[in-house]
Motif scaffolding. Sequence first.
Motif, PDB file in Angstrom:
ATOM      1  N   MET A 183       0.848  -1.148   0.000  1.00 54.06           N
ATOM      2  CA  MET A 183       0.000   0.000   0.000  1.00 54.06           C
ATOM      3  C   MET A 183       0.891   1.205   0.000  1.00 54.06           C
ATOM      4  O   MET A 183       1.872   1.223   0.675  1.00 54.06           O
ATOM      5  N   SER A 184       0.543   2.215  -0.747  1.00 58.36           N
ATOM      6  CA  SER A 184       1.491   3.262  -0.820  1.00 58.36           C
ATOM      7  C   SER A 184       0.915   4.604  -0.527  1.00 58.36           C
ATOM      8  O   SER A 184      -0.156   4.925  -0.937  1.00 58.36           O
ATOM      9  N   PHE A 185       1.663   5.367   0.189  1.00 64.37           N
ATOM     10  CA  PHE A 185       1.218   6.693   0.544  1.00 64.37           C
ATOM     11  C   PHE A 185       2.343   7.659   0.349  1.00 64.37           C
ATOM     12  O   PHE A 185       3.358   7.525   0.964  1.00 64.37           O
ATOM     13  N   VAL A 210       1.757   2.873   9.868  1.00 67.42           N
ATOM     14  CA  VAL A 210       0.742   1.886   9.506  1.00 67.42           C
ATOM     15  C   VAL A 210       0.218   1.195  10.758  1.00 67.42           C
ATOM     16  O   VAL A 210       0.988   0.765  11.620  1.00 67.42           O
ATOM     17  N   GLU A 211      -1.108   1.094  10.830  1.00 64.75           N
ATOM     18  CA  GLU A 211      -1.755   0.382  11.926  1.00 64.75           C
ATOM     19  C   GLU A 211      -2.647  -0.701  11.335  1.00 64.75           C
ATOM     20  O   GLU A 211      -3.253  -0.507  10.281  1.00 64.75           O
ATOM     21  N   GLY A 212      -2.725  -1.845  12.007  1.00 65.58           N
ATOM     22  CA  GLY A 212      -3.570  -2.925  11.516  1.00 65.58           C
ATOM     23  C   GLY A 212      -2.997  -4.272  11.903  1.00 65.58           C
ATOM     24  O   GLY A 212      -1.967  -4.359  12.579  1.00 65.58           O
ATOM     25  N   GLY A 213      -3.636  -5.315  11.414  1.00 68.15           N
ATOM     26  CA  GLY A 213      -3.232  -6.654  11.810  1.00 68.15           C
ATOM     27  C   GLY A 213      -2.529  -7.408  10.707  1.00 68.15           C
ATOM     28  O   GLY A 213      -1.688  -6.863   9.979  1.00 68.15           O
ATOM     29  N   THR A 214      -2.901  -8.660  10.546  1.00 70.32           N
ATOM     30  CA  THR A 214      -2.262  -9.549   9.585  1.00 70.32           C
ATOM     31  C   THR A 214      -2.383  -9.005   8.172  1.00 70.32           C
ATOM     32  O   THR A 214      -3.441  -8.538   7.751  1.00 70.32           O
ATOM     33  N   THR A 260      -7.004   3.813   3.953  1.00 76.67           N
ATOM     34  CA  THR A 260      -7.556   2.684   4.706  1.00 76.67           C
ATOM     35  C   THR A 260      -7.921   1.558   3.755  1.00 76.67           C
ATOM     36  O   THR A 260      -8.606   1.777   2.750  1.00 76.67           O
ATOM     37  N   THR A 261      -7.450   0.351   4.049  1.00 80.37           N
ATOM     38  CA  THR A 261      -7.834  -0.830   3.267  1.00 80.37           C
ATOM     39  C   THR A 261      -8.769  -1.706   4.097  1.00 80.37           C
ATOM     40  O   THR A 261      -8.720  -1.706   5.327  1.00 80.37           O
ATOM     41  N   SER A 262      -9.613  -2.447   3.389  1.00 83.38           N
ATOM     42  CA  SER A 262     -10.526  -3.369   4.056  1.00 83.38           C
ATOM     43  C   SER A 262     -10.602  -4.655   3.261  1.00 83.38           C
ATOM     44  O   SER A 262     -10.257  -4.695   2.080  1.00 83.38           O
ATOM     45  N   ALA A 277      -3.020   3.602   6.960  1.00 83.36           N
ATOM     46  CA  ALA A 277      -1.699   4.214   6.786  1.00 83.36           C
ATOM     47  C   ALA A 277      -1.856   5.730   6.788  1.00 83.36           C
ATOM     48  O   ALA A 277      -2.664   6.280   6.039  1.00 83.36           O
ATOM     49  N   THR A 278      -1.084   6.385   7.632  1.00 78.70           N
ATOM     50  CA  THR A 278      -1.133   7.837   7.758  1.00 78.70           C
ATOM     51  C   THR A 278       0.195   8.413   7.269  1.00 78.70           C
ATOM     52  O   THR A 278       1.264   7.992   7.715  1.00 78.70           O
TER      53      THR A 278
END
Length: 221
Positions: A1-3, A187-191, A145-147, A154-155
Amino acid sequence: MSFPRSVTRSALALTGAGVLALAWGGSAVASQQESTTVEPAGAAFSATLDGEATFETGPMTVTCAVSVSEPGDGNNLVPDEPDNHNPEGAVGGPINAPNFDDCDTDVPLVDVEVEVADAVWDMSMQNDESAVGTMHVPAAGIVVTTSGVASCTATVSPDADVDIEGAWSNGEPVSSLDFDTTAPIEVEGGTGCPDDEEAGFTAAYDVENADDADTPITVGS
């Protein structure tokens, strides 16, 4: 993912720049000493994505097909004379933050949404042997934000403003601003979420005179 350290509002933002509080005619960086003139004075301009904007972090790539910054509300204007000339550095001013739409990831079953905190950014142009256009993005100005199978947030540069520099080329009648750079992210999140602290950003914009399509927006001395 790119920011990126670049630019945008609406579905996927590019960095650019929540915008540095640079007044037209101000110097973007103290070390920049080349004289800069942006012409034609007073002209409105638009920046339209040519191709795709790509944000890349770790194993994930986000690609956006649409990104535009258009004049309005007194933004996206070359300064009037004499403020379109700075003998000691960059010329800059406010722009409407570009939107980023029609965005996808290269990971199956993952959707993406991009939000930009500020509707107005700053942009500056610096003349040099290779001219530079810089979008100034505010702290935490872009959130992606991905789902789906990977739920991540990702900020971009959450703790400080960040400058995103691109190569400027004068054209006839369309000039270009090309980005191939990186920006700090959190980046925040899980697997499935990347643990990178930096993201890559590439994009090319066509910059056109919105008042007179036959007269290019140019950066010189």
